[in-house]
Every structure is written in structure tokens, then in C-alpha cells.
Design an enzyme around this catalytic site. Structure first.
Site, PDB file in Angstrom:
ATOM      1  N   LYS A 111       0.827  -1.216   0.000  1.00  0.00           N
ATOM      2  CA  LYS A 111       0.000   0.000   0.000  1.00  0.00           C
ATOM      3  C   LYS A 111       0.865   1.272   0.000  1.00  0.00           C
ATOM      4  O   LYS A 111       0.435   2.304  -0.500  1.00  0.00           O
ATOM      5  CB  LYS A 111      -0.935   0.024   1.213  1.00  0.00           C
ATOM      6  CG  LYS A 111      -1.831  -1.191   1.372  1.00  0.00           C
ATOM      7  CD  LYS A 111      -2.837  -1.330   0.250  1.00  0.00           C
ATOM      8  CE  LYS A 111      -3.975  -2.294   0.567  1.00  0.00           C
ATOM      9  NZ  LYS A 111      -3.602  -3.701   0.577  1.00  0.00           N
TER      10      LYS A 111
HETATM   11  C1  LIG Z   1      -4.233  -4.859   0.212  1.00  0.00           C
HETATM   12  C2  LIG Z   1      -3.427  -6.082   0.146  1.00  0.00           C
HETATM   13  C3  LIG Z   1      -3.669  -7.071  -0.804  1.00  0.00           C
HETATM   14  C4  LIG Z   1      -4.809  -6.986  -1.794  1.00  0.00           C
HETATM   15  O1  LIG Z   1      -4.685  -5.935  -2.716  1.00  0.00           O
HETATM   16  P1  LIG Z   1      -5.984  -5.399  -3.477  1.00  0.00           P
HETATM   17  O2  LIG Z   1      -5.530  -4.196  -4.232  1.00  0.00           O
HETATM   18  O3  LIG Z   1      -6.973  -5.053  -2.397  1.00  0.00           O
HETATM   19  O4  LIG Z   1      -6.472  -6.494  -4.339  1.00  0.00           O
HETATM   20  C5  LIG Z   1      -2.830  -8.175  -0.848  1.00  0.00           C
HETATM   21  N1  LIG Z   1      -1.824  -8.309   0.047  1.00  0.00           N
HETATM   22  C6  LIG Z   1      -1.572  -7.389   0.992  1.00  0.00           C
HETATM   23  C7  LIG Z   1      -0.475  -7.617   1.948  1.00  0.00           C
HETATM   24  C8  LIG Z   1      -2.346  -6.241   1.072  1.00  0.00           C
HETATM   25  O5  LIG Z   1      -2.092  -5.324   1.999  1.00  0.00           O
END
Ligand SMILES: *Cc1c(COP(=O)(O)O)cnc(C)c1O
Length: 488
Positions: A111
Site C-alpha cells: 500500500k
Molecule cells: C491490500 C493487500 C492485498 C490486496 O490488494 P488489493 O488491491 O486489495 O487487491 C494483498 N496483500 C496485501 C499484503 C495487502 O495489503
């Protein structure tokens, strides 16, 4: 470049306005009216730039109303070595698979790749649109977005941020990362519900005209979830960048096709991969990897999206999602606005929708849905450590497991996205490696370090000593009241 709604009932807006608004007034998501393309020559030119330089060029093709110099400066700030180390998104080897590590930012999850930049894009958007009011950022999080958004927006002028997370649906460390957050403009609250409850409550507030009206003289709502285009567009960059790095290192020849496997929840990350593909990056298949909450796997198998099913709390909690918001953008690309609006209406009224066989076939040209259960997730963590000396977190393990199975009867090189540091989910990783149970997240980190020698990231060490500022937890139907109280 103008932005339009996936549901076709909102005015077209500039990119700054789309980022400021977050969600369209008709409840849809903003999409660019067309996807710009990169020629082979342009890709080769990008290849010579560092990550921040690549980001500035690619993002400027979408955010055409932002001055180019300013975008370059913002990208340099967001992807600086202080924030991300030497390379923000390095490609590593794990056996035959290539792994794109996206967790070298301040909060140790992918993120950060977007959320170190999104607040800067929003600040610029406020200026570009002449907005003097405060932007209230409301965030629903399955764990990682919350902390990354808090870190990105902490003490950013003219913004306030309120984060809601499922109190029993995040890891102990994720919770501590959020509840110890510093900053004058932040608020963090647990809810007794799951991520979908939090996301639905937040989306309802976004479309609550009366509430918006009541605060409109001094502030307005916006979003840092991947429903906001300003969150999605930075994610396109690492797909392009990883391809170029694989070509430069000789892992592939320039022009070769690769498949990409993405651990998926809200469908934001993998959608950015689709956009990179449409821009001209040679991605053949996007493998959508799910955990036991396999609503997307079933969708890509049958064309039926049905959220009326049991919800599982898994060892990959950031993927525990039954309503994958960004799939709406994909539906728009395949079916157009009118049908997308209908499907979204079915989803909210009936809890399901069914696309036509033709639409499904079109989706399957780009996507393959696979899933991995709990036992195999933990087994994969162990196998990759023992066989390849590659230590991964459970989200990455879901994708590694799906990628390995896919590779058994396909020949393209595979790039697997690694979305979190193993130290964000230490109790599960320790369990997978047979290191026993630790009393808390930090004891588990020490055990994992002793057993593997993998360095504990600074972002995690920092939390160890911080006091909890936000212990609160509320009922899921009290989110609106909590927002009112936060806004004063
Ligand atoms: C948010 C997240 C995901 C999923 O990503 P999306 O964009 O919601 O599909 C996968 N792995 C981790 C560690 C995340 O923080």
C-alpha cells in the site's frame, strides 16, 4: 485526459477533480476516458530512468492537468531512498519464479507504493482546483491500507483522516501500527464487523448528500481507498518498472510475454496490472490469486459474482474481502457503463450478479482466477523458505502457490507480486515454519529473526516502543456517529 464514471451518470471531470472527489456522485468509480499507450521506443527510454523518474513519466500520461515538473518533484519525494531504500520495487528470484517485492516502504506493505504519493497528489489537486476547504479522508481498511494512509496523510495540511478497521480481522502488529499512530489530524477506530461492513459504511457516507451538505461550508469527504484514482494510478508504475528491470537484467528478452500473479482482495492491485497491459507492457495473463474467500475465483470460473457466502478470517487478512470494489472498473472496460450500473445495482440489492458468457470470455482473455486454502498457504511459506531460502508473508504465499500450479502447464516466465513483509504477519509465518507460538507480535519477530536472519524492518521496530493512542472499538452501525464526532 478526462475522467468519467463507471456508471455513466456523472459529469466528466479533470484528473485533479477525480482525485479530490474520490467517488463519483452517481456512486461509480472514476476511469480515464481512454488508456494512453507506451511505444517500444518509449518503454526503452523509460528503462534508463530510476523508479521515481519512471513514475513521473507514466503518471503524467494520466494526470494531464498536473504540471510535469511538479509531478516529478512529488515522485522524487515519495520514492526517496529515505522512504523506500535503494530500489522501491526490486525483482528477486524465488526458484523459477520472479518476485516483485513491494514492501520496502515505511509501513512494510505494498500500500505504501501508492499511499506515499496519493496525499501529495491530493494536496496538489486542492490547489489546482482552487479548493480552500479541508479534505476529510475516510478509510475502510482490511489492515494495511489504514496504516499506509495514516503514514501518508499524517500532518498533511488541509486534510484530516479517519480510519476504520475490523477489530478482530487484522493481525496484532497491523493493529498496533494503526493504534499507535502519531499526528494531529488522525483518528483510528476498530469496528465489530468485517472489512466489507467498514467499506460499505464508508461508501454510504460518501453518497450521503445530507451529511455532505451539513459540513460543506468548511470541509468535504474524499477517499484513500483504491476506489480513488489517485491511489490506483501509482500502482501501474511498478508493473511497467518490473518488466523493464526483468528485461535489463536478462531474465527475459525485451518484447517477451510474461504472466503476472497477484494476491488479490479489493482488485485494485491487479487492475493496475491490467492498465499496464493495455498501455503496452507485454503481460499475457493476469492470475488473480485468492485465499479461502474465493469469490473472485468462482467469478472467473462461472461469470457469477455472489457475495452471499460464508466469510472466512484467514492468515492473509488483507485479502479477506467479499466485495471487490475495483472489479467495477474492469466490468466497465468490458461491458460499458449502462450494464455496469445494472450489475452494481444487482450486487447491492440481491447480493449477486451474473455477466453474460460473451463478457466472461472477454474477461478470461486477460484473467485467470485461482485460489489457495489456509493449509496450503502455510505449507507454501515453509516450502519456499526451505527449498529456495525465500522468506515470504502469507499473502505472497497465496500468490506463489497459485503461480506454481499455473506454471505446471504454461510456459511464460511468471512475475509474482509480493505484497507484505513477512514481519507484518510473524505469528503465522512462525507457525508455518514450525517455530511455535510466541506471546506477542514482537516476540514472534525476534523468534523469526533468530531462525532466518532476515532483517526486521525499521517500520516494525518503531512500533515496538510506541504507546497506544486509539484503543477504541465501536458497533458497525455507529461509524457515521464516530465520523461526526471526529469532525467536531
Ligand atoms: C491490500 C493487500 C492485498 C490486496 O490488494 P488489493 O488491491 O486489495 O487487491 C494483498 N496483500 C496485501 C499484503 C495487502 O495489503
Amino acid at each position: 485526459m478526462k475522467y468519467i464514471s463507471t456508471r455513466g451518470k456523472s459529469e466528466e471531470v479533470s484528473s485533479a477533480q477525480a482525485i479530490k472527489n474520490g467517488l463519483c456522485p452517481d456512486g461509480g468509480l472514476y476511469v480515464p476516458e481512454s488508456i494512453p499507450t507506451l511505444s517500444e521506443k518509449e518503454l526503452k527510454r523509460l528503462s534508463k530512468l530510476d523508479y521515481a523518474g519512471r513514475a513521473a513519466k507514466i503518471i503524467s500520461m494520466f494526470l494531464t492537468d498536473y504540471p510535469k515538473d511538479e509531478l516529478e518533484a512529488l515522485c522524487r519525494r515519495a520514492y526517496s531512498p529515505e522512504r523506500f531504500g535503494e530500489h522501491p520495487a526490486p525483482v528477486k528470484k524465488a526458484g523459477d519464479l520472479n518476485v516483485l517485492e513491494l514492501w520496502h516502504g515505511p509501513t512494510c506493505a505494498f500500500k505504501d507504493m501508492a499511499l506515499q504519493l496519493t496525499p501529495l497528489l491530493l494536496s496538489a489537486a486542492l490547489r489546482l482546483t482552487g479548493e480552500k476547504r479541508t479534505a476529510n479522508i475516510l478509510v475502510a481498511t482490511s489492515g494495511d491500507t489504514g496504516k499506509a494512509a495514516l503514514e501518508g496523510f499524517c500532518d498533511v495540511e488541509q486534510t484530516k483522516i479517519a480510519v476504520f478497521y475490523p477489530a478482530n480481522g487484522v493481525s496484532a502488529l497491523q493493529k498496533l501500527q494503526m493504534t499507535t499512530q502519531e499526528g494531529k489530524n488522525v483518528c483510528v477506530t476498530g469496528i465489530d464487523g468485517n472489512f466489507d461492513d467498514a467499506q460499505t459504511a464508508v461508501k454510504t457516507i460518501f453518497s450521503d448528500r445530507e451529511f455532505a451538505e451539513s459540513i460543506s461550508d468548511r470541509s468535504f469527504f474524499s477517499s484513500a481507498n483504491s476506489i480513488n484514482w489517485g491511489r490506483l494510478v501509482p500502482q501501474v508504475v511498478y508493473y511497467v518498472s518490473a518488466y523493464l528491470d526483468m528485461a535489463s537484467s536478462g531474465t527475459i528478452a525485451f518484447g517477451d510475454s510474461i504472466d503476472v500473479c497477484v494476491p488479490t482482495g479489493n482488485f485494485g492491485d491487479i487492475l493496475a496490472g491490467y492498465i499496464a497491459k493495455k498501455m503496452g507492457v507485454k503481460i499475457s495473463k493476469l492470475i488473480c490469486a485468492s485465499n479461502s474467500n474465493r469469490v473472485l475465483t468462482d467469478f472467473f470460473d462461472t461469470g457469477l459474482y455472489d457475495r452471499r457466502r460464508e466469510f472466512f478470517t484467514t492468515v492473509s487478512p488483507s485479502m479477506d474481502i467479499l466485495i471487490s470494489s475495483n472489479l467495477e472498473r474492469m466490468l466497465y472496460f468490458v461491458c460499458g457503463a449502462e450494464k455496469t450500473a445494472g450489475y452494481m445495482k444487482d450486487l447491492s440489492e440481491k447480493g449477486s450478479y451474473h455477466i453474460t458468457p460473451d463478457e466472461l470470455e472477454k474477461m478470461r482473455e486477460d484473467y485467470e482466477g485461482l485460489c489457495c486454502d489456509e493449509q496450503n498457504t502455510l505449507k507454501t511459506v515453509k516450502e519456499f523458505w526451505e527449498k529456495e531460502k525465500y522468506l515470504c508473508d502469507p499473502h505472497t504465499a497465496v500468490a506463489l502457490n497459485c503461480a506454481k500450479r499455473y506454471a505446471a502447464d504454461h510456459s511464460n516466465p511468471i512475475l509474482v507480486l509480493s505484497t507484505a513483509s513477512p514481519y507484518k504477519f510473524t505469528p503465522s509465518v512462525c507457525k508455518a515454519l514450525g517455530l511455535g507460538e510466541a506471546p506477542d507480535a514482537f516476540a514472534a519477530a525476534d523468534i523469526l529473526f533468530a531462525a532466518t536472519g532476515a532483517p526486521i524492518p525499521a517500520g516494525i521496530e518503531k512500533v515496538r516502543k510506541k504507546p497506544v493512542r486509539f484503543p477504541g472499538c465501536i458497533a458497525k452501525d455507529k461509524i457515521k456517529d464516530a465520523v461526526k464526532e471526529f469532525l467536531g
